[in-house]
Scaffold this motif. Structure first.
Motif, mmCIF file in Angstrom:
data_model
loop_
_atom_site.group_PDB
_atom_site.id
_atom_site.type_symbol
_atom_site.label_atom_id
_atom_site.label_comp_id
_atom_site.label_asym_id
_atom_site.label_seq_id
_atom_site.Cartn_x
_atom_site.Cartn_y
_atom_site.Cartn_z
ATOM 1 N N ILE D 149 0.826 -1.211 0.000
ATOM 2 C CA ILE D 149 0.000 0.000 0.000
ATOM 3 C C ILE D 149 0.858 1.258 0.000
ATOM 4 C CG2 ILE D 149 -1.515 1.386 1.484
ATOM 5 C CD1 ILE D 149 -2.995 -1.078 2.216
ATOM 6 N N THR D 150 1.978 1.188 0.746
ATOM 7 C CA THR D 150 2.776 2.404 0.844
ATOM 8 C C THR D 150 3.832 2.520 -0.249
ATOM 9 O OG1 THR D 150 4.195 1.261 2.415
ATOM 10 C CG2 THR D 150 2.486 2.663 3.327
ATOM 11 N N SER D 151 3.920 1.542 -1.144
ATOM 12 C CA SER D 151 4.981 1.696 -2.153
ATOM 13 C C SER D 151 4.511 1.613 -3.610
ATOM 14 C CB SER D 151 6.110 0.683 -1.897
ATOM 15 O OG SER D 151 5.646 -0.624 -2.116
ATOM 16 N N TRP D 152 3.260 1.263 -3.862
ATOM 17 C CA TRP D 152 2.836 1.122 -5.265
ATOM 18 C C TRP D 152 2.867 2.452 -6.007
ATOM 19 C CZ3 TRP D 152 -1.468 3.708 -7.197
ATOM 20 C CH2 TRP D 152 -2.291 4.318 -6.250
ATOM 21 N N THR D 153 2.732 3.563 -5.245
ATOM 22 C CA THR D 153 2.686 4.872 -5.901
ATOM 23 C C THR D 153 3.964 5.166 -6.684
ATOM 24 O OG1 THR D 153 3.374 5.740 -3.783
ATOM 25 C CG2 THR D 153 1.068 5.961 -4.332
ATOM 26 N N GLN D 154 5.098 4.638 -6.192
ATOM 27 C CA GLN D 154 6.372 4.867 -6.891
ATOM 28 C C GLN D 154 6.288 4.407 -8.340
ATOM 29 O OE1 GLN D 154 9.117 6.194 -5.572
ATOM 30 N NE2 GLN D 154 8.285 6.427 -3.514
ATOM 31 N N TYR D 155 5.755 3.191 -8.510
ATOM 32 C CA TYR D 155 5.690 2.604 -9.849
ATOM 33 C C TYR D 155 4.618 3.290 -10.689
ATOM 34 C CZ TYR D 155 8.139 -0.913 -7.170
ATOM 35 O OH TYR D 155 9.025 -1.548 -6.345
ATOM 36 N N CYS D 156 3.539 3.639 -9.988
ATOM 37 C CA CYS D 156 2.423 4.280 -10.686
ATOM 38 C C CYS D 156 2.894 5.598 -11.303
ATOM 39 C CB CYS D 156 1.295 4.517 -9.691
ATOM 40 S SG CYS D 156 -0.173 5.227 -10.424
ATOM 41 N N LYS D 157 3.575 6.391 -10.476
ATOM 42 C CA LYS D 157 4.052 7.693 -10.940
ATOM 43 C C LYS D 157 5.041 7.517 -12.096
ATOM 44 C CE LYS D 157 6.552 10.049 -8.134
ATOM 45 N NZ LYS D 157 7.075 10.661 -6.906
ATOM 46 N N LEU D 158 5.935 6.573 -11.902
ATOM 47 C CA LEU D 158 6.959 6.325 -12.916
ATOM 48 C C LEU D 158 6.340 5.887 -14.247
ATOM 49 C CD1 LEU D 158 10.215 5.682 -13.101
ATOM 50 C CD2 LEU D 158 9.340 3.381 -13.244
ATOM 51 N N ALA D 159 5.431 4.906 -14.157
ATOM 52 C CA ALA D 159 4.814 4.397 -15.385
ATOM 53 C C ALA D 159 4.013 5.506 -16.060
ATOM 54 C CB ALA D 159 3.902 3.217 -15.054
ATOM 55 N N ARG D 160 3.268 6.251 -15.280
ATOM 56 C CA ARG D 160 2.431 7.283 -15.863
ATOM 57 C C ARG D 160 3.277 8.345 -16.572
ATOM 58 N NH1 ARG D 160 0.545 12.232 -14.139
ATOM 59 N NH2 ARG D 160 -1.396 12.895 -15.137
ATOM 60 N N ASN D 161 4.311 8.835 -15.886
ATOM 61 C CA ASN D 161 5.152 9.854 -16.518
ATOM 62 C C ASN D 161 5.747 9.359 -17.823
ATOM 63 O OD1 ASN D 161 4.629 11.537 -14.433
ATOM 64 N ND2 ASN D 161 6.567 11.202 -13.373
ATOM 65 N N ASN D 162 6.159 8.095 -17.828
ATOM 66 C CA ASN D 162 6.750 7.564 -19.045
ATOM 67 C C ASN D 162 5.722 7.371 -20.146
ATOM 68 O OD1 ASN D 162 9.737 6.882 -18.912
ATOM 69 N ND2 ASN D 162 9.003 6.295 -16.919
ATOM 70 N N VAL D 163 4.539 6.915 -19.764
ATOM 71 C CA VAL D 163 3.495 6.727 -20.766
ATOM 72 C C VAL D 163 3.123 8.065 -21.402
ATOM 73 C CG1 VAL D 163 1.095 6.091 -21.118
ATOM 74 C CG2 VAL D 163 2.554 4.672 -19.710
ATOM 75 N N LEU D 164 3.059 9.085 -20.561
ATOM 76 C CA LEU D 164 2.687 10.401 -21.103
ATOM 77 C C LEU D 164 3.660 10.824 -22.197
ATOM 78 C CD1 LEU D 164 1.502 12.415 -17.989
ATOM 79 C CD2 LEU D 164 0.155 11.352 -19.786
#
Lengths: 323, 307, 345, 278
Positions: D149-164
């Protein structure tokens, strides 16, 4: 003959990176005289920008000067003291960069970026520098009150004007303009070209215009030097070179250009691809693409030969091709 | 422009605080067991539990319960601590200055050390200085707070007997906890300073500045420095999160009676009212730090407010 | 090269009517990227779409390719409504393709040239993996003059011109009849550019392709197009046969644009009309002629009345109320002064 | 990027090679730990309490209950690594997927996912973990859940920025105009281009999770006694710092070396794949 301002002799520059070794400049000889405007033309990778940066002793990381000499007003640039070097940069020679969006620092006001040159070289204080910067902005057609604005508040064309204002701030003896309009739209390019023409008259500065656009050369320059694979392969007055190109490359370049007037014949593309600086061919670097190539061309580097009073070409055949 | 940005950023902070309060509120309710019982000491009688249920409005819909809760928080009423038997607000207020002293001092010192190291490493990329700075940073990044804290005590207190291991007092007492807490932060800032500087020095505008005849020393210290500061400030904002977490461990180990130690004690005592409020207060502090960081960044980088 | 087409007698391949594309920008308003654009492209024809950055020319291409949703307007391919709910989307993909500006970002760096070229065939299920696909690719390579040895290479191993050839091959793989060319040579050097232009023109002849050729480069557009449409701030301001527009441009913007291009000539005299200021953004445009604020022959009336695209001579459409006077007045139009430049900010 | 060049850089990078070799070593040791451990890690033997290293076959000594520290260290490594592995895998899959979806589709989906991740990012990781563990009670399942719960945001942010960035690339447009579906584009065109930054993050998060788990176990909220974990071993040893320092030093060094290895690895990878490097 006017005094020699910048003289480059047999300049060789190599870039060594992890991937490969690239020979960017392979013996460039170039002279710019006082009051002259010289166009340096060539396709990407020909070594135009490297020549300019080397003249200011500002080669980027990985660039090595293997050989050659550069003289500014008779002084060896490579042996200049730190003070002399700083005095040359921005004061005697100033440079305008290609991309106005990246060549101004986004976190300083345009006033600061023009003012820093004035404070460094003219010894002005902050207030004097601001006043002078304001005057310069108006010279290039930007309202003076915008002195304290940041680059992001200006359009590309206006940013390039800021770059020009900083370039002429110290009334340099030589202005190097590195593709100053390539990133701009046609109508904005026209504004910049008209501005540069006016400044040329007012400031009587010598100009080294680097571009791939032959049209710009023919508008702004008297002399032209054509570069290919790190060498000057043709040099002369614009009138001579453009009306009677001698080097097969120059001819190809002119033939490949779609025109705005006259008939629309099939373009004559130059065969092959631009010489790769990592694996340069032996002999004349253009020989693999040249339809007049001989055995000699494959083995030996041709010398610059004079074909007319103010027209030189680096080709064994002196640019004489029958048929 | 800047003023409008402040307003917008304040608005965002309020929204974040709102969500944090929902999370804190939900925490008590998703836990297994009776929320009212959780808010009371283990010794509480059935009547007390029942009274607490009424007070929390557990018979009412969730949103009413939330409104009651947030109303209390806004009035400064964070509830009563089960273990201390006094108001949660006053306990936290008591402990707060100690934590503020520790964290502020630590942040300040670690920035003063790490920013210059990072910048110099970036300028001298590939040199010995750079390698050592990177090593310093990587080790710092990999230092578990727990281990570092215990090691500090072992070396400087037990073996060398130079500094006091536990408790609070003069500056001597501050040194070990500050180093333990500050090293990982300094490590991150060093890295960011280095890579920020490397990126900046590749930019056209730096070549352009050099071509204007500005001496290299001034280009680095004045012009490139300001650009490199932007990622540094950003990373400080992000790291403060880990930093505050580290404070719990550090305060516990060094017996520093601040909010972090309080949090650990509250968990040990099953003092859920206190845990809930500490979560709220620490997250609010974090949000505030991030607000300040963004405002500083906007001051450095005009592009933020212009867009 | 470009023979005149007898357009009247033929049916258009692609027809766009009153196309609009507005982008909503938060806190700022509506960006009228394309604002009521209509044109037809006939089989075997090239329509050049020319204008400066931000004029909406690429957006037109993207809306045609359905990369953007249209805001309003209709589009017909061979007479069939493309936006209709029952339209065959796969059939559209096979008939209409695009070549992109940047040969670097248009090829996935993680895929080999073979992967890239086979993707459309596999997605559209035209062939299955195996010898059939290999044969297909072999023919494709031959068509565009791509060495088959390159199939197993990655894009970064190819130079810009070669990559653009791959981009062209990919567009051709579905055997389309209409191709949007979005600045396909703008990122290339002159000598390479000529090669790509020649290739595009040869392919057109062989396969009777239609092109919508989007470019900012007037000379390239002139070379390749049968007809040309000039765009300014989301609208077509002038449209005519190529020779007509170059010999007898009537819109003051077209005239200025043509005079702005530096020409390779020994003769230094340039009679140039320099436009003041920058191209404004098409954000919440005011009524009236969009070009009026920069126009060198604007009257007060121009900012009130919106000009219509009118046929001034057969096949020559201009959107200017003073189109008939423009050429005469251009001869005496002066270069703008520095003062005027500053005013326009 | 060229495979040859990547390999060349990997071999040349001191950080990468050190990290890689040590990480492999640690993983092998922990897999083989039942074979290497010479005592039962949870068996008390009060007669042997607080023995210093080397005595009576206790390579690293014993703790206050006479348990063999070397054996506990090995078993602890299994827990630390296994928890980190499970947490990182779950968080990476969940976070990356949400980030891909968020960035690719944009609009309301994006807003929703971003809002949720902002809430999690707005609370310091360890603080949130402490609060949740305190409320839910300690168990390995809860521990894993809290760390995810406390670490998934790291990947989410990373994936999203790259997808954009990726989704505006023309090769994605090319797939769209040939009629490819969204899933096809996301998985075959976009995803392969974000694996490199993902790999770097995973390797750094691995070290991070081990540290957070150690902190939680130290505070008594992670792995519970008598099950050994590096965190609770340090907690045990703290009180015996003056008399039996090996109780702290052994797990501490193990913890540091392991985390250091994964950080070196991540940093080395970043360096190896740096597109700006010339």
């Amino acid at each position: 003959m006017e005094e020699k301002l910048l003289e480059i002799k047999n300049l060789r520059v190599r870039f060594v990176t992890e991937r490969a070794t690239a020979d960017a400049l392979n013996g460039v000889n170039l002279t710019i005289r006082k009051g002259e405007s010289l166009g340096l033309v060539g396709e990407s990778g020909a070594g135009k920008t490297t020549t300019a940066l080397a003249s200011l002793k500002l080669l980027p990381r990985g660039g090595q000067m293997l050989d050659g000499e550069i003289y500014f007003k008779g002084k060896d640039v490579m042996r200049m003291s730190k003070r002399e070097l700083l005095d040359m940069r921005g004061h005697r020679i100033s440079m305008i960069f290609q991309n106005p969006l990246t060549s101004l620092n986004p976190v300083f006001t345009v006033g600061e970026q023009i003012g820093m040159v004035l404070r460094q070289h003219k010894g002005l204080n902050k207030k004097q520098a601001d006043e002078e910067a304001m005057r310069l902005l108006e010279t290039v057609g930007i309202a003076g009150y915008r002195l304290n604005d940041y680059p992001n508040q200006f359009s590309g064309g206006m940013r390039q004007r800021v770059g020009i204002a900083a370039g002429i701030a110290c009334n340099p003896e030589l202005l190097i303009a590195d593709e100053p309009t390539t990133a701009l739209d046609v109508t904005i390019q026209a504004q910049i070209l008209e501005l540069m023409k006016r400044l040329q008259k007012e400031y009587s500065t010598s100009l080294l215009m680097i571009t791939h656009n032959l049209g710009i050369i023919s508008e702004l320059c008297e002399k032209v030097a054509v570069m290919y694979a790190g060498r000057i392969i043709e040099y002369g007055t614009v009138r001579e070179v453009f009306s009677d190109p001698r080097h097969p490359y120059t001819r190809g370049l002119l033939g490949a250009l779609p025109k705005l007037e006259g008939d629309r014949d099939r373009l004559t593309a130059i065969p092959g691809t631009v010489a790769n600086a990592q694996h340069l061919p032996e002999g004349c670097r253009f020989h693999p693409r040249c339809e007049h190539c001989t055995e000699e061309c494959k083995k030996q580097q041709p010398e610059m030969v004079q074909v007319k009073e103010e027209h030189f070409v680096e080709c064994f055949r002196g640019g004489k091709f029958d048929g | 422009m800047y003023f409008r940005y402040i307003l917008r950023r304040l608005g965002q902070t309020v929204i974040v605080l709102f969500f944090i309060s929902i999370l804190a509120f939900a925490l008590i309710r998703i836990a297994p067991g009776n929320p009212a019982r959780m808010m009371l000491p283990d010794t509480a009688t059935e009547e007390q539990v029942h009274a607490k249920e009424m007070e929390m409005g557990l018979d009412k819909p969730l949103y009413i319960q939330y409104i009651k809760y947030i109303g209390g928080v806004l009035r400064g009423d964070l509830g009563t601590s089960a273990s201390y038997q006094t108001s949660v607000g006053s306990i936290i207020a008591d402990r707060f200055p100690a934590t503020l002293l520790l964290t502020a001092a630590t942040i300040l010192v670690s920035l003063l050390i790490s920013i210059p190291i990072g910048i110099i490493a970036g300028i001298r990329q590939g040199s010995m200085v750079d390698f050592l700075a990177m090593l310093f940073a990587l080790i710092g990044q990999s230092m578990s707070t727990v281990w570092l804290a215990v090691m500090m005590i072992y070396i400087f207190s037990v073996k060398l007997n130079l500094l006091p291991a536990l408790g609070m007092g003069g500056i001597k007492y501050l040194i070990l906890p500050a180093i333990t807490l500050g090293y990982p932060l300094a490590a991150q800032v060093t890295r960011m300073g280095r890579s920020g500087m490397i990126d900046v020095l590749r930019e056209d505008y730096i070549t352009a500045t050099l071509a204007k005849g500005i001496p290299e020393s001034r280009v680095y210290t004045k012009y490139a420095f300001k650009n490199a500061l932007i990622p540094i400030v950003t990373v400080v904002g992000l790291q403060v999160g880990y930093f505050l977490g580290g404070a719990v461990v550090v305060e516990t180990i060094f017996s520093w009676s601040g909010v972090g130690q309080l949090a650990n004690q509250a968990v040990g005592n099953r003092d859920y009212a206190l845990v809930q409020s500490l979560l709220l207060v620490i997250a609010a502090g974090f949000a505030l730090v991030n607000l300040i960081v963004d405002l500083i960044n906007a001051k450095i980088d005009p592009r933020i407010t212009l867009e | 090269m470009a023979e005149k087409m007898e357009n009247k007698s033929r049916k258009p391949l692609l027809e766009v009517r009153h196309l609009k594309k507005y982008f909503t920008i938060p806190r700022k308003g509506q960006l009228h990227a394309v604002d009521d654009v209509s044109f037809q492209v006939y089989p075997g024809e090239t329509l050049g779409l020319v204008g400066e950055s931000g004029c909406g020319k690429s957006t037109v291409g993207n809306v045609i390719m359905k990369l953007h949703k249209r805001t309003e307007g209709e589009m017909y391919l061979e007479g069939r409504d493309v936006f209709a709910s029952d339209a065959d989307k796969d059939a559209f993909c096979r008939k209409v393709q695009i070549i992109f500006l940047d040969p670097y970002s248009s090829l996935n760096p993680r895929k080999t040239i073979k992967d890239i070229l086979s993707e459309p065939l596999l997605v559209q299920k035209i062939v299955k993996k195996g010898p059939e696909l290999d044969k297909f690719l072999e023919e494709l390579c031959e068509t565009v003059g791509l060495s088959q040895d390159l199939l197993n290479h990655y894009p970064h191993e190819l130079d810009g011109g070669m990559r653009q050839v791959v981009g062209i091959a990919r567009a051709l793989s579905l055997n389309p009849s209409f191709i949007v060319c979005d600045e396909p040579v703008s990122a290339l050097d002159v000598s390479v550019q000529a090669k790509i232009i020649n290739l595009l023109m040869d392919l057109q002849k062989e396969r009777n392709l239609s092109y919508l050729f989007i470019s900012h480069d007037l000379s390239v557009v002139r070379h390749i197009s049968n007809r040309i449409a000039v765009m300014y701030l989301g609208q077509i301001v002038e449209m005519a046969d190529t020779d007509m527009i170059f010999q007898n441009a009537m819109h003051p913007y077209t005239i200025a644009l043509m005079s702005a291009v530096p020409k390779v000539s020994v003769d230094k005299k340039v009679n140039r009309i320099v436009l003041a200021g920058d191209v404004p953004s098409p954000m919440n445009p005011k009524p009236g002629c969009r070009f009026a604020p920069r126009c060198w022959m604007a009257c007060p009336e121009c900012s009130n009345k919106t000009p219509e695209l009118t046929e001034m001579e057969p096949g020559h459409f201009v959107s200017c109320m003073y189109a008939r006077e423009s050429r005469e007045r251009a001869k005496t139009a002066a270069t703008v002064s520095v003062e005027k430049m500053m005013e326009s900010q | 990027m060229e495979r040859k060049l990547i390999f060349k850089r990997m071999v040349k990078s001191k950080f990468f090679m050190t990290g890689f070799l040590v990480a492999v070593f640690v993983v092998i040791i922990s897999i083989l730990s039942p074979l290497l451990a010479n005592f039962d890690p949870t068996a008390n033997a009060l007669v042997d309490r607080l023995k210093s290293p080397g005595i009576a076959g206790h390579i690293l000594g014993t703790d206050q209950l006479g348990r063999d520290i070397f054996s506990r260290l090995l078993m602890g490594s299994r827990y630390s690594l296994l928890i980190a592995l499970v947490v990182v895998s779950l968080a990476a899959v969940i976070g990356t997927f949400l980030g891909l979806v968020s960035g690719y589709f944009g609009g309301r989906t994006d807003t929703l996912i971003m809002r949720i991740s902002e809430i999690f990012l707005s609370i310091p990781q360890l603080i949130l973990a402490i609060a949740i563990m305190a409320m839910l009670g300690t168990s390995v399942f809860n521990l894993v859940m809290v760390l995810v719960i406390t670490s998934w945001t790291q990947y989410c942010k990373l994936a999203r920025n790259n997808v954009l960035v990726q989704k505006n690339m023309d090769f994605v447009h090319a797939s769209q105009v040939m009629g490819a579906g969204n899933m096809h584009i996301m998985l075959t065109q976009i995803f392969p281009n974000i694996t490199t930054p993902l790999l770097i993050t995973i390797s750094q998060q691995f070290g991070m999770i081990i540290m957070v788990e150690a902190s939680l176990s130290f505070l008594g909220l992670g792995i519970q006694q008598p099950t050994p974990s590096w965190g609770n071993m340090i907690a045990d040893g703290r009180t015996y710092l003056t008399t039996a320092p090996w109780m702290v030093i052994a797990p501490g060094v193990a913890l540091m070396i392991t985390v250091l290895a994964f950080n070196f690895l991540g940093d080395g990878l970043r360096d190896v794949f740096d597109p700006k490097r010339t």
